[in-house]
Write a protein that holds these residues in place. Structure first.
Motif, mmCIF file in Angstrom:
data_model
loop_
_atom_site.group_PDB
_atom_site.id
_atom_site.type_symbol
_atom_site.label_atom_id
_atom_site.label_comp_id
_atom_site.label_asym_id
_atom_site.label_seq_id
_atom_site.Cartn_x
_atom_site.Cartn_y
_atom_site.Cartn_z
ATOM 1 N N MET A 1 -10.155 6.597 1.019
ATOM 2 C CA MET A 1 -10.017 5.915 2.579
ATOM 3 C C MET A 1 -9.496 5.614 3.360
ATOM 4 O O MET A 1 -9.178 4.451 2.687
ATOM 5 C CB MET A 1 -11.775 6.273 2.934
ATOM 6 C CG MET A 1 -11.902 7.630 3.759
ATOM 7 S SD MET A 1 -12.153 8.961 4.333
ATOM 8 C CE MET A 1 -13.104 9.324 5.801
ATOM 9 N N SER A 2 -8.470 6.262 4.387
ATOM 10 C CA SER A 2 -8.149 4.658 4.779
ATOM 11 C C SER A 2 -8.772 3.682 5.781
ATOM 12 O O SER A 2 -9.195 4.046 6.299
ATOM 13 C CB SER A 2 -6.847 5.657 6.286
ATOM 14 O OG SER A 2 -6.167 6.330 5.627
ATOM 15 N N ARG A 7 -3.851 1.824 6.646
ATOM 16 C CA ARG A 7 -4.069 1.391 4.939
ATOM 17 C C ARG A 7 -4.172 3.001 4.084
ATOM 18 O O ARG A 7 -5.571 3.122 4.084
ATOM 19 C CB ARG A 7 -4.332 0.004 4.488
ATOM 20 C CG ARG A 7 -3.222 -0.590 5.385
ATOM 21 C CD ARG A 7 -4.008 -2.546 4.563
ATOM 22 N NE ARG A 7 -4.493 -3.367 5.010
ATOM 23 C CZ ARG A 7 -5.209 -4.445 5.196
ATOM 24 N NH1 ARG A 7 -4.686 -4.774 3.965
ATOM 25 N NH2 ARG A 7 -6.581 -4.201 4.829
ATOM 26 N N ALA A 8 -3.769 2.559 3.474
ATOM 27 C CA ALA A 8 -3.811 4.649 2.687
ATOM 28 C C ALA A 8 -4.615 3.332 1.440
ATOM 29 O O ALA A 8 -4.151 2.092 1.100
ATOM 30 C CB ALA A 8 -2.574 5.097 1.646
ATOM 31 N N PRO A 9 -5.577 4.674 0.762
ATOM 32 C CA PRO A 9 -5.756 3.690 -0.558
ATOM 33 C C PRO A 9 -4.714 4.106 -1.748
ATOM 34 O O PRO A 9 -4.216 4.850 -1.595
ATOM 35 C CB PRO A 9 -7.162 4.848 -0.897
ATOM 36 C CG PRO A 9 -6.112 6.077 -0.512
ATOM 37 C CD PRO A 9 -5.513 6.148 1.036
ATOM 38 N N LEU A 10 -5.159 3.070 -2.781
ATOM 39 C CA LEU A 10 -3.954 3.134 -4.159
ATOM 40 C C LEU A 10 -3.690 4.223 -4.443
ATOM 41 O O LEU A 10 -5.244 5.326 -5.167
ATOM 42 C CB LEU A 10 -4.578 2.151 -4.712
ATOM 43 C CG LEU A 10 -4.392 0.827 -4.359
ATOM 44 C CD1 LEU A 10 -4.331 -0.722 -5.475
ATOM 45 C CD2 LEU A 10 -2.752 0.411 -4.490
ATOM 46 N N PRO A 11 -2.589 4.866 -4.920
ATOM 47 C CA PRO A 11 -2.379 6.371 -5.582
ATOM 48 C C PRO A 11 -2.479 6.336 -6.808
ATOM 49 O O PRO A 11 -3.030 5.456 -7.470
ATOM 50 C CB PRO A 11 -0.753 6.396 -5.154
ATOM 51 C CG PRO A 11 -0.508 5.503 -5.206
ATOM 52 C CD PRO A 11 -1.450 4.549 -3.956
ATOM 53 N N GLY A 206 -0.266 8.179 4.798
ATOM 54 C CA GLY A 206 -0.721 8.292 2.748
ATOM 55 C C GLY A 206 -1.734 9.370 2.548
ATOM 56 O O GLY A 206 -1.641 9.571 0.811
ATOM 57 N N ALA A 207 -2.168 10.146 2.713
ATOM 58 C CA ALA A 207 -3.040 11.300 1.997
ATOM 59 C C ALA A 207 -2.599 11.807 0.932
ATOM 60 O O ALA A 207 -2.996 12.635 0.211
ATOM 61 C CB ALA A 207 -3.347 11.959 3.470
#
Length: 360
Positions: A1-2, A7-11, A206-207
């Motif tokens: 979850m941002s 900020r996006a979660p780490l991929p 970044g989803a």
């Protein structure tokens, strides 16, 4: 979850180097294994999933950062060493792909940019989608483009502190329009978010990073590479100029494609806005931005042309990736997109089907 700052979660990792970097980023800043840069040994940096994700992991630290990641990683020396090796390989591949443009006299640069952008003969992604693209294929395009458009204009804004005089004023003029002249609902990133929402796609920053392939990351990493290195400021401006010069017609086709598929005015506004705005930006970018830089620093004309050639070459790779996948009936994404995250606003005409591996 941002998180609350977007900020996006780490991929998910895509190889040994991105796995090591991702695991490290989940901890407090510390030194990475000294041999890690040498592990970037893929054959083609432009399609190397591990290298491109590693670069993206490093570059995002200079944008919004990653959810739960200590900001101290941004300038951690051993991580910068990994980034530097990935950049060395990536830049060499870009120069190979784009060729080595020769410098021109400052007054000849606008004409050289026009010749460069008018000689492309590759397939037209916009033309395909306008004529025969499916709802699922259009949604895939939007997923790919979300990596850039949800932070639209940010990479080119790195050029602002590197410029002065007329080219700086020209870049400010372009960027102000990209950012909606200070009005949130007019920001191009927000217009794109509306398009995504109308298609039932997750609009969080970044989803969709895990879904897009290396070629999509490469188109984004090239902007960051040019923007984060002062020595490549000419390439950054050339990149922006070619971006604007080749934008109006494709966006007209994308808008027409989405209307054919049932998209309403809100859904197509992002594309329609770019038809008009980028026609204006083109003139500013060619004459005032790049022309102004050339008059100040004539030695940078070759770099300006390199940046422009990079846009065209990477766009051709990207287009071929999508069309090659679609012509054999498979998804262009690494993983099929899930069902829409929420019921989108009603669209007149044909409904937009979710992307699945078998739907393209």
């Amino acid at each position: 979850m941002s998180d609350s700052s977007g900020r996006a979660p780490l991929p998910e990792p895509r190889g040994p180097v991105s796995a090591t970097v991702r695991d490290a980023l989940r901890q407090a800043p510390h030194d990475l294994p000294p041999g890690l840069p040498a592990a970037l040994a893929g054959t083609d940096p432009l399609t190397d999933e591990d290298l491109q994700l590693t670069l993206f992991l490093c570059y995002e630290l200079h944008y919004r950062g990653w959810h739960g990641v200590d900001d101290g990683w941004e300038w951690q020396p051993s991580l910068l060493a990994v980034r530097a090796e990935a950049e060395r390989r990536f830049e060499a591949a870009l120069r190979d792909l784009a060729g080595s443009p020769s410098p021109v006299a400052p007054e000849q640069l606008p004409a050289a940019l026009r010749r460069l952008t008018e000689t492309g003969g590759g397939p037209s992604l916009g033309g395909f989608l306008k004529r025969q693209g499916t709802s699922a294929q259009f949604r895939e395009l939007v997923v790919h483009r979300s990596i850039y458009h949800l932070r639209e204009a940010d990479p080119h804004s790195w050029g602002l502190p590197r410029l002065g005089g007329p080219p700086k004023a020209a870049l400010v003029e372009i960027q102000m329009d990209e950012y909606g002249n200070g009005q949130l609902h007019r920001m191009h990133a927000e217009l794109f978010r509306t398009t995504m929402s109308s298609l039932g796609l997750d609009t969080r920053y970044g989803a969709h990073l895990d879904a897009v392939p290396a070629v999509t990351l490469a188109t984004n990493n090239a902007m960051s590479l040019f923007g984060l290195h002062r020595r490549l400021r000419g390439a950054l401006l050339g990149h922006l100029a070619a971006f604007e010069m080749t934008s109006s017609l494709p966006n007209r086709r994308y808008g027409d494609a989405l209307r054919r598929l049932g998209g309403d005015e809100a859904a197509t506004r992002f594309f329609d806005e770019h038809v008009e705005a980028d026609a204006v930006h083109e003139q500013i970018a060619v004459h005032d931005l790049c022309g102004g830089l050339a008059r100040q620093e004539p030695a940078l004309t070759a770099d300006v042309l390199l940046g422009a050639a990079t846009v065209l070459a990477l766009d051709d790779l990207f287009t071929r990736h999508l069309l090659d996948a679609w012509t054999v009936g498979r998804t262009s994404l690494r993983t099929p997109e899930p069902e829409p995250v929420a019921a989108p606003a009603p669209l007149p005409g044909r409904p937009l089907a979710p992307v699945t591996a078998g739907s393209v």
